[in-house]
Scaffold this motif. Structure first.
Motif, PDB file in Angstrom:
ATOM      1  N   PHE A   7       0.834  -1.202   0.000  1.00  0.00           N
ATOM      2  CA  PHE A   7       0.000   0.000   0.000  1.00  0.00           C
ATOM      3  C   PHE A   7       0.866   1.249   0.000  1.00  0.00           C
ATOM      4  O   PHE A   7       0.577   2.205  -0.731  1.00  0.00           O
ATOM      5  CB  PHE A   7      -0.938   0.009   1.208  1.00  0.00           C
ATOM      6  N   ALA A  11       0.882   3.996  -2.859  1.00  0.00           N
ATOM      7  CA  ALA A  11       0.518   5.373  -2.510  1.00  0.00           C
ATOM      8  C   ALA A  11       1.582   6.351  -2.974  1.00  0.00           C
ATOM      9  O   ALA A  11       1.258   7.424  -3.512  1.00  0.00           O
ATOM     10  CB  ALA A  11       0.303   5.489  -1.006  1.00  0.00           C
ATOM     11  N   LEU A  44      -4.271  -0.824  -6.096  1.00  0.00           N
ATOM     12  CA  LEU A  44      -4.972  -0.753  -4.812  1.00  0.00           C
ATOM     13  C   LEU A  44      -6.206  -1.650  -4.814  1.00  0.00           C
ATOM     14  O   LEU A  44      -6.519  -2.303  -3.820  1.00  0.00           O
ATOM     15  CB  LEU A  44      -5.380   0.688  -4.500  1.00  0.00           C
TER      16      LEU A  44
END
Length: 170
Positions: A7, A11, A44
Protein backbone atom coordinates in the motif's frame (compact mmCIF):
# COMPACT_ATOMS: atom_id res chain seq x y z
CA UNK A 1 2.74 -6.46 6.91
CA UNK A 2 3.34 -7.13 3.22
CA UNK A 3 0.00 -5.49 2.35
CA UNK A 4 0.97 -2.39 4.30
CA UNK A 5 4.30 -2.14 2.48
CA UNK A 6 2.57 -2.67 -0.88
CA UNK A 7 0.00 0.00 0.00
CA UNK A 8 2.79 2.44 0.88
CA UNK A 9 4.60 1.74 -2.40
CA UNK A 10 1.40 2.20 -4.42
CA UNK A 11 0.52 5.37 -2.51
CA UNK A 12 3.94 6.88 -3.25
CA UNK A 13 3.63 5.95 -6.94
CA UNK A 14 0.12 7.41 -7.17
CA UNK A 15 0.99 10.64 -5.37
CA UNK A 16 4.26 11.20 -7.24
CA UNK A 17 2.63 10.50 -10.61
CA UNK A 18 -0.35 12.74 -9.82
CA UNK A 19 1.88 15.64 -8.80
CA UNK A 20 4.01 15.15 -11.92
CA UNK A 21 0.85 14.94 -14.07
CA UNK A 22 -0.45 18.32 -12.96
CA UNK A 23 2.91 20.07 -12.76
CA UNK A 24 4.55 19.19 -16.08
CA UNK A 25 4.32 21.49 -19.07
CA UNK A 26 4.56 18.67 -21.61
CA UNK A 27 1.16 17.21 -22.30
CA UNK A 28 2.33 13.74 -23.38
CA UNK A 29 4.30 13.42 -20.16
CA UNK A 30 1.15 14.38 -18.26
CA UNK A 31 -0.82 11.67 -20.07
CA UNK A 32 1.89 9.12 -19.24
CA UNK A 33 1.86 10.16 -15.58
CA UNK A 34 -1.94 9.82 -15.59
CA UNK A 35 -1.49 6.27 -16.89
CA UNK A 36 0.75 5.48 -13.90
CA UNK A 37 -1.85 6.96 -11.53
CA UNK A 38 -4.56 4.77 -13.01
CA UNK A 39 -2.36 1.65 -12.83
CA UNK A 40 -1.61 2.50 -9.19
CA UNK A 41 -5.31 2.75 -8.37
CA UNK A 42 -5.83 -0.62 -10.08
CA UNK A 43 -3.07 -1.98 -7.86
CA UNK A 44 -4.97 -0.75 -4.81
CA UNK A 45 -8.08 -2.58 -6.03
CA UNK A 46 -6.08 -5.77 -6.45
CA UNK A 47 -4.59 -5.27 -3.00
CA UNK A 48 -8.13 -5.17 -1.58
CA UNK A 49 -9.01 -8.36 -3.52
CA UNK A 50 -11.42 -6.48 -5.78
CA UNK A 51 -10.16 -8.18 -8.93
CA UNK A 52 -13.15 -7.16 -11.05
CA UNK A 53 -12.68 -3.48 -10.24
CA UNK A 54 -8.92 -3.76 -10.79
CA UNK A 55 -9.38 -5.36 -14.18
CA UNK A 56 -12.01 -2.79 -15.07
CA UNK A 57 -9.67 0.02 -14.01
CA UNK A 58 -6.91 -1.31 -16.24
CA UNK A 59 -9.05 -2.08 -19.27
CA UNK A 60 -11.37 0.91 -19.28
CA UNK A 61 -9.45 3.74 -17.67
CA UNK A 62 -5.79 2.89 -18.13
CA UNK A 63 -6.39 1.40 -21.55
CA UNK A 64 -9.32 3.15 -23.14
CA UNK A 65 -9.57 6.57 -21.56
CA UNK A 66 -5.84 7.26 -21.58
CA UNK A 67 -5.60 6.23 -25.23
CA UNK A 68 -8.53 8.53 -25.99
CA UNK A 69 -6.63 11.39 -24.31
CA UNK A 70 -3.52 10.62 -26.36
CA UNK A 71 -5.65 10.46 -29.51
CA UNK A 72 -7.18 13.86 -28.69
CA UNK A 73 -3.74 15.31 -27.99
CA UNK A 74 -2.52 14.11 -31.37
CA UNK A 75 -5.50 15.78 -33.08
CA UNK A 76 -4.73 19.18 -31.57
CA UNK A 77 -2.14 21.12 -33.53
CA UNK A 78 1.15 22.16 -31.96
CA UNK A 79 0.40 25.82 -32.66
CA UNK A 80 -2.72 25.61 -30.48
CA UNK A 81 -0.78 24.07 -27.60
CA UNK A 82 2.08 26.59 -27.84
CA UNK A 83 -0.24 29.46 -27.01
CA UNK A 84 -1.13 27.99 -23.64
CA UNK A 85 0.54 29.36 -20.53
CA UNK A 86 0.59 28.16 -16.95
CA UNK A 87 0.37 30.27 -13.83
CA UNK A 88 0.98 28.73 -10.45
CA UNK A 89 -0.02 31.47 -8.06
CA UNK A 90 -3.05 33.65 -8.42
CA UNK A 91 -6.68 33.97 -7.44
CA UNK A 92 -7.64 30.60 -8.90
CA UNK A 93 -4.83 28.76 -7.11
CA UNK A 94 -5.79 30.20 -3.75
CA UNK A 95 -9.45 29.43 -4.35
CA UNK A 96 -8.61 25.84 -5.35
CA UNK A 97 -6.45 25.41 -2.23
CA UNK A 98 -9.26 26.73 -0.03
CA UNK A 99 -11.82 24.38 -1.62
CA UNK A 100 -9.42 21.43 -1.22
CA UNK A 101 -8.92 22.24 2.48
CA UNK A 102 -12.66 22.55 3.06
CA UNK A 103 -13.20 19.21 1.33
CA UNK A 104 -10.46 17.57 3.40
CA UNK A 105 -11.95 18.96 6.61
CA UNK A 106 -15.38 17.63 5.60
CA UNK A 107 -13.95 14.15 4.97
CA UNK A 108 -12.26 14.19 8.39
CA UNK A 109 -15.47 15.39 10.05
CA UNK A 110 -17.50 12.67 8.34
CA UNK A 111 -14.99 10.00 9.36
CA UNK A 112 -15.14 11.17 12.98
CA UNK A 113 -18.96 11.27 13.05
CA UNK A 114 -19.58 7.92 11.32
CA UNK A 115 -17.54 5.98 13.87
CA UNK A 116 -17.31 2.41 12.65
CA UNK A 117 -16.73 2.71 8.91
CA UNK A 118 -16.74 -1.04 8.34
CA UNK A 119 -20.38 -1.36 9.34
CA UNK A 120 -21.30 0.82 6.33
CA UNK A 121 -19.14 -1.15 3.89
CA UNK A 122 -20.75 -2.07 0.58
CA UNK A 123 -20.13 -5.64 -0.47
CA UNK A 124 -18.73 -6.67 -3.83
CA UNK A 125 -21.97 -8.57 -4.51
CA UNK A 126 -23.95 -5.31 -4.21
CA UNK A 127 -21.55 -3.51 -6.54
CA UNK A 128 -21.77 -6.34 -9.09
CA UNK A 129 -25.58 -6.41 -9.01
CA UNK A 130 -25.78 -2.63 -9.42
CA UNK A 131 -23.34 -2.67 -12.32
CA UNK A 132 -25.25 -5.35 -14.21
CA UNK A 133 -28.88 -4.35 -13.69
CA UNK A 134 -31.07 -1.99 -15.66
CA UNK A 135 -33.43 -1.43 -12.73
CA UNK A 136 -33.46 1.54 -10.38
CA UNK A 137 -29.89 2.45 -9.30
CA UNK A 138 -28.52 0.18 -12.04
CA UNK A 139 -25.62 1.22 -14.25
CA UNK A 140 -26.06 -0.81 -17.45
CA UNK A 141 -27.93 1.92 -19.35
CA UNK A 142 -25.54 4.74 -18.37
CA UNK A 143 -22.59 2.55 -19.43
CA UNK A 144 -24.25 1.93 -22.78
CA UNK A 145 -24.93 5.63 -23.32
CA UNK A 146 -21.33 6.48 -22.43
CA UNK A 147 -20.02 3.84 -24.83
CA UNK A 148 -22.16 5.28 -27.64
CA UNK A 149 -20.96 8.79 -26.77
CA UNK A 150 -17.31 7.69 -26.85
CA UNK A 151 -17.89 5.94 -30.16
CA UNK A 152 -19.39 9.14 -31.57
CA UNK A 153 -16.35 11.09 -30.31
CA UNK A 154 -13.95 8.68 -32.00
CA UNK A 155 -15.87 8.85 -35.28
CA UNK A 156 -16.00 12.64 -35.06
CA UNK A 157 -12.25 12.76 -34.41
CA UNK A 158 -11.59 10.57 -37.44
CA UNK A 159 -13.79 12.79 -39.62
CA UNK A 160 -11.93 15.90 -38.43
CA UNK A 161 -8.60 14.21 -39.06
CA UNK A 162 -9.70 13.18 -42.56
CA UNK A 163 -10.82 16.73 -43.38
CA UNK A 164 -7.50 18.19 -42.13
CA UNK A 165 -5.49 15.65 -44.16
CA UNK A 166 -7.47 16.53 -47.30
CA UNK A 167 -6.80 20.24 -46.70
CA UNK A 168 -3.07 19.64 -46.17
CA UNK A 169 -2.74 17.55 -49.33
CA UNK A 170 -4.16 20.34 -51.53
Amino acid sequence: MARLIMFAVLAVIILASAVFCVSTKRIMRAATALLFVLFGVAGLYFLLDYTFLGATQISIYAGGITMMYVFAIQLVSKRTLQGLSERWFGKHTLLAAFIALVGFAEVLRHAAVSGDALSNEITMETIGKNLMTAEKYGYVLPFEFISLFLLACIIGGLVILNIKKKEESK
